[in-house]
Design a protein around this motif. Structure first.
Motif, PDB file in Angstrom:
ATOM      1  N   LEU A 142      10.572   4.159 -11.748  1.00  0.00           N
ATOM      2  CA  LEU A 142       9.567   3.840 -10.727  1.00  0.00           C
ATOM      3  C   LEU A 142       8.309   4.677 -10.906  1.00  0.00           C
ATOM      4  O   LEU A 142       7.187   4.179 -10.717  1.00  0.00           O
ATOM      5  CB  LEU A 142      10.145   4.060  -9.326  1.00  0.00           C
ATOM      6  CG  LEU A 142      11.203   3.070  -8.854  1.00  0.00           C
ATOM      7  CD1 LEU A 142      11.652   3.409  -7.430  1.00  0.00           C
ATOM      8  CD2 LEU A 142      10.682   1.635  -8.915  1.00  0.00           C
ATOM      9  N   LEU A 143       8.480   5.954 -11.262  1.00  0.00           N
ATOM     10  CA  LEU A 143       7.325   6.825 -11.452  1.00  0.00           C
ATOM     11  C   LEU A 143       6.428   6.297 -12.567  1.00  0.00           C
ATOM     12  O   LEU A 143       5.203   6.208 -12.409  1.00  0.00           O
ATOM     13  CB  LEU A 143       7.780   8.245 -11.773  1.00  0.00           C
ATOM     14  CG  LEU A 143       6.656   9.261 -12.076  1.00  0.00           C
ATOM     15  CD1 LEU A 143       5.720   9.404 -10.880  1.00  0.00           C
ATOM     16  CD2 LEU A 143       7.236  10.613 -12.471  1.00  0.00           C
ATOM     17  N   SER A 154       4.782   3.077 -11.568  1.00  0.00           N
ATOM     18  CA  SER A 154       3.761   3.377 -10.567  1.00  0.00           C
ATOM     19  C   SER A 154       2.470   3.844 -11.215  1.00  0.00           C
ATOM     20  O   SER A 154       1.368   3.446 -10.803  1.00  0.00           O
ATOM     21  CB  SER A 154       4.265   4.462  -9.604  1.00  0.00           C
ATOM     22  OG  SER A 154       5.405   4.059  -8.904  1.00  0.00           O
ATOM     23  N   ILE A 194       0.644   0.925 -12.684  1.00  0.00           N
ATOM     24  CA  ILE A 194       0.018   0.104 -11.638  1.00  0.00           C
ATOM     25  C   ILE A 194      -1.218   0.800 -11.083  1.00  0.00           C
ATOM     26  O   ILE A 194      -2.281   0.185 -10.923  1.00  0.00           O
ATOM     27  CB  ILE A 194       1.026  -0.179 -10.505  1.00  0.00           C
ATOM     28  CG1 ILE A 194       2.167  -1.066 -11.021  1.00  0.00           C
ATOM     29  CG2 ILE A 194       0.331  -0.850  -9.321  1.00  0.00           C
ATOM     30  CD1 ILE A 194       3.283  -1.267 -10.020  1.00  0.00           C
ATOM     31  N   SER A 195      -1.087   2.080 -10.786  1.00  0.00           N
ATOM     32  CA  SER A 195      -2.216   2.826 -10.224  1.00  0.00           C
ATOM     33  C   SER A 195      -3.385   2.892 -11.204  1.00  0.00           C
ATOM     34  O   SER A 195      -4.549   2.808 -10.805  1.00  0.00           O
ATOM     35  CB  SER A 195      -1.777   4.243  -9.839  1.00  0.00           C
ATOM     36  OG  SER A 195      -0.852   4.219  -8.770  1.00  0.00           O
ATOM     37  N   ASN A 247       2.166   9.406  -6.637  1.00  0.00           N
ATOM     38  CA  ASN A 247       3.253   8.426  -6.759  1.00  0.00           C
ATOM     39  C   ASN A 247       4.619   9.091  -6.646  1.00  0.00           C
ATOM     40  O   ASN A 247       5.552   8.513  -6.089  1.00  0.00           O
ATOM     41  CB  ASN A 247       3.126   7.680  -8.086  1.00  0.00           C
ATOM     42  CG  ASN A 247       2.142   6.530  -8.023  1.00  0.00           C
ATOM     43  OD1 ASN A 247       2.359   5.557  -7.311  1.00  0.00           O
ATOM     44  ND2 ASN A 247       1.044   6.649  -8.747  1.00  0.00           N
ATOM     45  N   ILE A 253       7.601   8.163  -4.000  1.00  0.00           N
ATOM     46  CA  ILE A 253       8.968   7.878  -4.447  1.00  0.00           C
ATOM     47  C   ILE A 253       9.952   8.835  -3.801  1.00  0.00           C
ATOM     48  O   ILE A 253      11.056   8.443  -3.403  1.00  0.00           O
ATOM     49  CB  ILE A 253       9.049   7.954  -5.987  1.00  0.00           C
ATOM     50  CG1 ILE A 253       8.215   6.822  -6.601  1.00  0.00           C
ATOM     51  CG2 ILE A 253      10.498   7.863  -6.468  1.00  0.00           C
ATOM     52  CD1 ILE A 253       7.996   6.949  -8.091  1.00  0.00           C
ATOM     53  N   TRP A 256       8.323   0.939  -1.809  1.00  0.00           N
ATOM     54  CA  TRP A 256       7.603   1.368  -3.014  1.00  0.00           C
ATOM     55  C   TRP A 256       6.476   0.397  -3.353  1.00  0.00           C
ATOM     56  O   TRP A 256       5.358   0.819  -3.652  1.00  0.00           O
ATOM     57  CB  TRP A 256       8.585   1.477  -4.186  1.00  0.00           C
ATOM     58  CG  TRP A 256       7.911   1.702  -5.500  1.00  0.00           C
ATOM     59  CD1 TRP A 256       7.309   2.845  -5.946  1.00  0.00           C
ATOM     60  CD2 TRP A 256       7.739   0.738  -6.553  1.00  0.00           C
ATOM     61  NE1 TRP A 256       6.796   2.664  -7.206  1.00  0.00           N
ATOM     62  CE2 TRP A 256       7.037   1.386  -7.605  1.00  0.00           C
ATOM     63  CE3 TRP A 256       8.124  -0.593  -6.718  1.00  0.00           C
ATOM     64  CZ2 TRP A 256       6.718   0.729  -8.786  1.00  0.00           C
ATOM     65  CZ3 TRP A 256       7.802  -1.247  -7.888  1.00  0.00           C
ATOM     66  CH2 TRP A 256       7.106  -0.579  -8.908  1.00  0.00           C
ATOM     67  N   SER A 290       3.624   0.775  -0.939  1.00  0.00           N
ATOM     68  CA  SER A 290       2.891   2.025  -1.177  1.00  0.00           C
ATOM     69  C   SER A 290       1.890   1.888  -2.314  1.00  0.00           C
ATOM     70  O   SER A 290       0.837   2.536  -2.307  1.00  0.00           O
ATOM     71  CB  SER A 290       3.873   3.161  -1.475  1.00  0.00           C
ATOM     72  OG  SER A 290       4.490   2.989  -2.741  1.00  0.00           O
ATOM     73  N   GLN A 291       2.182   1.050  -3.311  1.00  0.00           N
ATOM     74  CA  GLN A 291       1.251   0.859  -4.419  1.00  0.00           C
ATOM     75  C   GLN A 291      -0.064   0.247  -3.942  1.00  0.00           C
ATOM     76  O   GLN A 291      -1.149   0.654  -4.371  1.00  0.00           O
ATOM     77  CB  GLN A 291       1.877  -0.033  -5.499  1.00  0.00           C
ATOM     78  CG  GLN A 291       3.126   0.537  -6.143  1.00  0.00           C
ATOM     79  CD  GLN A 291       2.918   1.941  -6.673  1.00  0.00           C
ATOM     80  OE1 GLN A 291       2.040   2.183  -7.508  1.00  0.00           O
ATOM     81  NE2 GLN A 291       3.700   2.877  -6.183  1.00  0.00           N
TER      82      GLN A 291
END
Length: 289
Positions: free
Chosen positions: A98-99, A102, A105-106, A139, A143, A161, A164-165
């Protein structure tokens, strides 16, 4: 006395096992980072080029990695060490995945106007490096929040999650609105101060998202209310914190003048701005806890 000694030895062995698992997870996370940046020679950037921008980005990821790994140890304590280690392994790997997703995506949403590789590797833009490191930490905080209170609920973890993005991307929009200058333009032009101030805003809101995700709730409705409440407070906090920086922390100077309206941007003023955002988020969390 003998019983206490044996119990101490048992606790020590258990601690060493968990420490070993943590190191393994960290090494996995480091390997994933290398795979995600396989077109970059990390050792060359850090040692041969002395690339400070890349160092900030790289260390930010490592800090984020430590944060997400620590999330998997939250809970009610050890029930059965084998079952607990299996859970740590599963959620540890989930957190690492996920990190890294993320961050991708960020980068696409928040730093969409930049070529990250060009700015950090080719131009050695420290402002972008600081911001990339902050995105990793932000991020990781998110998480941490969604993992610690939602063990055994993959659906809730993934839903919070994903939300939050979009919130973190919204931070960049709001922050750009409250500043009288284009943050992306100044960061691209190697303004380290603007990158630092923006980094503080992202970490501050992420900390509030983390807190909202960790607040106790008995239903999805309450989870959503807590999450949205802390997110809304975080977005409202940004202009207030910036105003307070001008009026209280830098009463004899205008923050904008210090950061963008002089030949050499005032990095110290930007650090104070970042502190006001992060400090404000910590105080808000304390007031609601």
């Amino acid at each position: 006395m003998q019983f206490n000694f044996l119990e101490t030895i048992d606790n020590l062995i258990t601690a060493l096992i968990y420490l070993l698992i943590s190191f393994v997870l960290f090494l996995i996370g480091k390997k994933v980072y290398q795979l995600m940046h396989k077109n970059i020679n990390i050792d060359h950037e850090l040692v041969e080029k002395d690339n400070l921008a890349f160092s900030f980005a790289n260390v930010g990821y490592y800090i984020g990695l430590v944060i997400v790994i620590s999330a998997v140890y939250s809970g009610d304590g050890i029930v059965h060490i084998v079952d607990d280690l299996i859970e740590v392994g599963i959620y540890g790997l989930l957190s690492i995945v996920l990190l890294n997703i993320s961050i991708l995506i960020s980068d696409k949403l928040i730093l969409r106007k930049f070529s990250i590789k060009k700015e950090i590797v080719t131009d050695q833009n420290v402002g972008v490096g600081v911001l990339e490191g902050a995105i990793c930490i932000a991020n990781a905080l998110v998480i941490y929040g969604v993992i610690t209170e939602n063990h055994d609920n993959f659906v809730e973890i993934l839903i919070l999650w994903v939300i939050s993005q979009f919130v973190l991307a919204l931070v960049s929009v709001v922050y750009n609105k409250i500043t009288p200058y284009d943050i992306h333009e100044h960061i691209k032009n190697d303004n380290i101060a603007v990158g630092i101030g923006f980094s503080g805003a992202i970490i501050a809101v992420a900390n509030l998202i983390r807190f909202g995700a960790q607040m106790e709730a008995d239903s999805w409705i309450l989870v959503g209310e807590n999450f949205l409440l802390e997110t809304g407070i975080g977005l409202l906090m940004l202009p207030l914190a910036r105003l307070l920086t001008d009026k209280i922390l830098l009463p004899k100077r205008r923050l904008t003048d210090e950061i963008v309206n002089q030949d050499k941007p005032n990095v110290g003023a930007a650090i104070i701005e970042a502190f006001s955002y992060i400090g404000g988020s910590i105080l808000i969390c304390l007031s609601f806890s």
